[in-house]
Design an enzyme around this catalytic site. Structure first.
Site, PDB file in Angstrom:
ATOM      1  N   LYS A 185     -28.897 -40.858  35.543  1.00  0.00           N
ATOM      2  CA  LYS A 185     -28.941 -42.543  35.819  1.00  0.00           C
ATOM      3  C   LYS A 185     -28.924 -42.886  34.519  1.00  0.00           C
ATOM      4  CE  LYS A 185     -29.997 -46.644  36.346  1.00  0.00           C
ATOM      5  NZ  LYS A 185     -29.863 -46.897  34.913  1.00  0.00           N
ATOM      6  N   GLU A 258     -41.350 -39.629  29.023  1.00  0.00           N
ATOM      7  CA  GLU A 258     -41.088 -39.809  27.761  1.00  0.00           C
ATOM      8  C   GLU A 258     -41.207 -41.352  27.238  1.00  0.00           C
ATOM      9  OE1 GLU A 258     -41.302 -37.416  25.873  1.00  0.00           O
ATOM     10  OE2 GLU A 258     -40.752 -35.659  27.231  1.00  0.00           O
ATOM     11  N   CYS A 292     -37.428 -43.536  18.987  1.00  0.00           N
ATOM     12  CA  CYS A 292     -38.811 -43.560  19.585  1.00  0.00           C
ATOM     13  C   CYS A 292     -39.615 -42.919  18.623  1.00  0.00           C
ATOM     14  CB  CYS A 292     -39.000 -42.818  21.009  1.00  0.00           C
ATOM     15  SG  CYS A 292     -38.050 -41.094  20.866  1.00  0.00           S
ATOM     16  N   GLU A 390     -44.473 -52.091  19.658  1.00  0.00           N
ATOM     17  CA  GLU A 390     -43.368 -51.271  19.463  1.00  0.00           C
ATOM     18  C   GLU A 390     -42.301 -52.334  18.853  1.00  0.00           C
ATOM     19  OE1 GLU A 390     -41.143 -49.142  22.300  1.00  0.00           O
ATOM     20  OE2 GLU A 390     -40.765 -47.510  20.815  1.00  0.00           O
TER      21      GLU A 390
END
Ligand code: NAD
Length: 518
Positions: A185, A258, A292, A390
């Site tokens: 996906k 994750e 990330c 972030e």
């Protein structure tokens, strides 16, 4: 900075054909428009798959995986190896797609492609990790014991837009090698890379139904995918990760998550400044900071702080920003209008609350609608959004610290725990500091490539940065159901009915004593 003459390309017919690789049942579907971030123009469309399409994809993968699982590991590995070769041969086409739908610099795309090739090599050679394994038996030689690694069934991989090839395909490779069916996906912004990769897997000999792709809205497809699968590997934001974990919990489906990070970089007083500045540049700005593991907070010892900032500013200003298909451009575009708004908002908020923008800080519409300059901030304080949240863009804040201890405390003062890096002349000191950092990976004298590139070693987050690990033995065994089989050479381990209880417990005590002795 002028746009180079050469630009990445993909023709419309090819993209339309790729869109047909997505799984869908009968009837028409709405189309999802995929935008090219370098121009803001539509790149192509893919089906907006429905929950029924997601069910169909899971069913097809489940049916097809049995025959695939019955093949030997070597046969499955041969398909993966062929796929790695085909991917390498088609690298220019993949680099074009990665740039067109993600807006990244071509060099960053190249690193992404290499990651997939190295996963094919590493896991293609990892048959031993799934071979039945002898373990110590409860009664030694009287009860030989083995662990078998069975495929789980259907593994769904939900991936974000920032590294759409590696975060879908590198995670799918070990799942396939373990004998599972896979449903990919991809993110709504970046479906074409995954569609092309699945086309190539089939060309490499993967039975057509074993790997499915569903394109479309995550919120609409998520519930069906999670409920129908036997394992979910999710990469994305903490917010969505929580939703996926809730759905997985309700259905008792195991999952790995994750998630995001707010990664610290520590520059200790004995660090080589040139190495540390190169490290910051190599870590903070690849993929325009939409990575990330990129450091967003840099803690520099007081004695080096001013010189470090000056040199970082010079090195940042030397970076080239662009959208060409050359391999020399350092920084591409942000991936979307939402990304631009997020990055711009963090920088504006910091500026308004008193931060100093040492360099960058500007939207660059002359380069592309979502291009943003690599930015270095100082004087960032806790009330600014970019202090804790972030940013996920080309923005790094630099803070002075008085000691290593303070650097460690401030590095750990976060809900995240994905990646960290330490710069120091002493490798032993680097390792000792690393052990005290709350981060799933820590690189010494490098921002992240040495840990991320170590495919044999686990990668993943502590704290809110995730659950589970990719890479290494953990990265393939998680896609298996582990089964223990023990054979008793003396029949049932239970006393015959005529044996008094005391004799039985005395005999068991003797076994325990013997075990302790030997
Ligand atoms: P996101 O969570 O918005 O989307 C990720 C994926 O989840 C997309 O495919 C999306 O369609 C899907 N999704 C959305 N809602 C869903 C739902 N309800 N159920 C199931 N799936 C759903 O993430 P994003 O903002 O696009 O990605 C950026 C984030 O990903 C950043 O926080 C970044 O740090 C993180 N990230 C982490 C890693 C890692 O390895 N830890 C790697 C790359 C990115």
């Amino acid at each position: 900075m002028a746009r180079p003459d050469t630009e990445p390309r993909a023709d419309d017919e090819r993209l339309d054909r790729l869109a047909t690789v997505a799984t869908r049942g009968d009837g028409d579907r709405d189309r999802l428009v995929v935008e090219a971030p370098f121009t803001g123009d539509p790149l192509g469309t893919v089906p907006a798959c429905t929950a029924a399409d997601a069910d169909l994809a899971v069913r097809r993968a489940r049916t097809a995986h049995h025959e695939w699982a019955d093949r030997s590991f070597e046969e499955r590995a041969a398909v993966v190896e062929r796929f790695g070769d085909l991917l390498w041969d088609a690298r220019e086409e993949f680099l074009d797609l990665l740039q067109l739908e993600g807006g990244k610099a071509r060099r960053t795309g190249f690193e992404e492609l290499l990651d997939v090739v190295s996963h094919c090599e590493y896991y293609g050679d990892a048959g031993d990790l799934l071979a039945p394994e002898r373990r110590e038996g409860a009664f030694g030689l009287l009860s030989p014991t083995r662990v078998n690694y069975h495929p789980r069934g259907v593994v769904t991989i939900v991936s974000p837009w920032n590294y759409p090839l590696t975060l879908s395909v590198s995670d799918a490779i070990p799942a396939l090698l373990a004998g599972n069916g896979v449903v990919l996906k991809p993110d709504e912004h970046t479906p074409f890379v995954a569609l092309r990769a699945v086309e190539l897997l089939r060309e490499a000999g993967l039975p057509p139904d074993v790997c499915q792709v569903v394109t479309g809205d995550g919120a609409e497809l998520g519930e069906s995918l999670v409920a129908g699968s036997d394992y979910v590997g999710f990469t994305g934001s903490v917010e969505t990760g929580r939703l996926v974990a809730e759905q997985a919990g309700r259905n008792l489906v195991p999952c790995s998550l994750e998630l995001g990070g707010k990664n610290p970089m520590l520059v200790l007083e004995d660090a080589d400044l040139g190495t540390a500045v190169r490290g910051a540049i190599a870590g903070c700005f690849p993929n325009a900071g939409q990575l990330c593991v990129a450091p967003e907070r840099t803690y520099v010892h007081d004695s080096l702080y001013e010189t470090f900032v000056d040199r970082l500013v010079v090195a940042t200003e030397a970076l080239t920003l662009g959208s060409g298909s050359d391999l020399d451009t350092d920084v591409g575009s942000l991936a979307s209008g939402e990304q631009l708004e997020r990055v711009r908002a963090h920088v504006e908020d910091a500026r308004e609350k008193g931060a100093t923008v040492r360099t960058g800080g500007q939207h660059r519409p002359d380069v592309g609608p979502y291009a943003f300059e690599p930015t270095v901030l100082t004087d960032v304080t806790p009330e600014m959004d970019c202090f804790r949240e972030e940013t996920f863009g080309p923005v790094v804040a630099v803070y002075p610290v008085g000691s290593t201890r303070e650097a460690i405390e401030r590095a750990n003062d976060t809900d995240y725990g994905l990646n960290a890096c330490v710069f120091t002349e002493s490798h032993d000191r680097g390792r000792a500091v690393a052990e005290r950092l709350d981060a799933g990976t820590v690189s010494v004298n490098d921002p992240y490539i040495t840990t991320l590139g170590a495919t044999d070693a686990p990668m993943g987050g502590m704290k809110q940065s995730g659950l589970g690990r990719r890479h290494g033995p953990e990265g393939i065994r998680k896609y298996t159901d582990q089964q223990t089989v023990a054979v008793s050479r003396v029949g049932p381990v239970a006393p015959p009915s005529w044996v008094p209880g005391e004799w039985y417990t005395t005999a068991l005590s003797a076994v325990v004593k013997l075990r302790r002795r030997f």
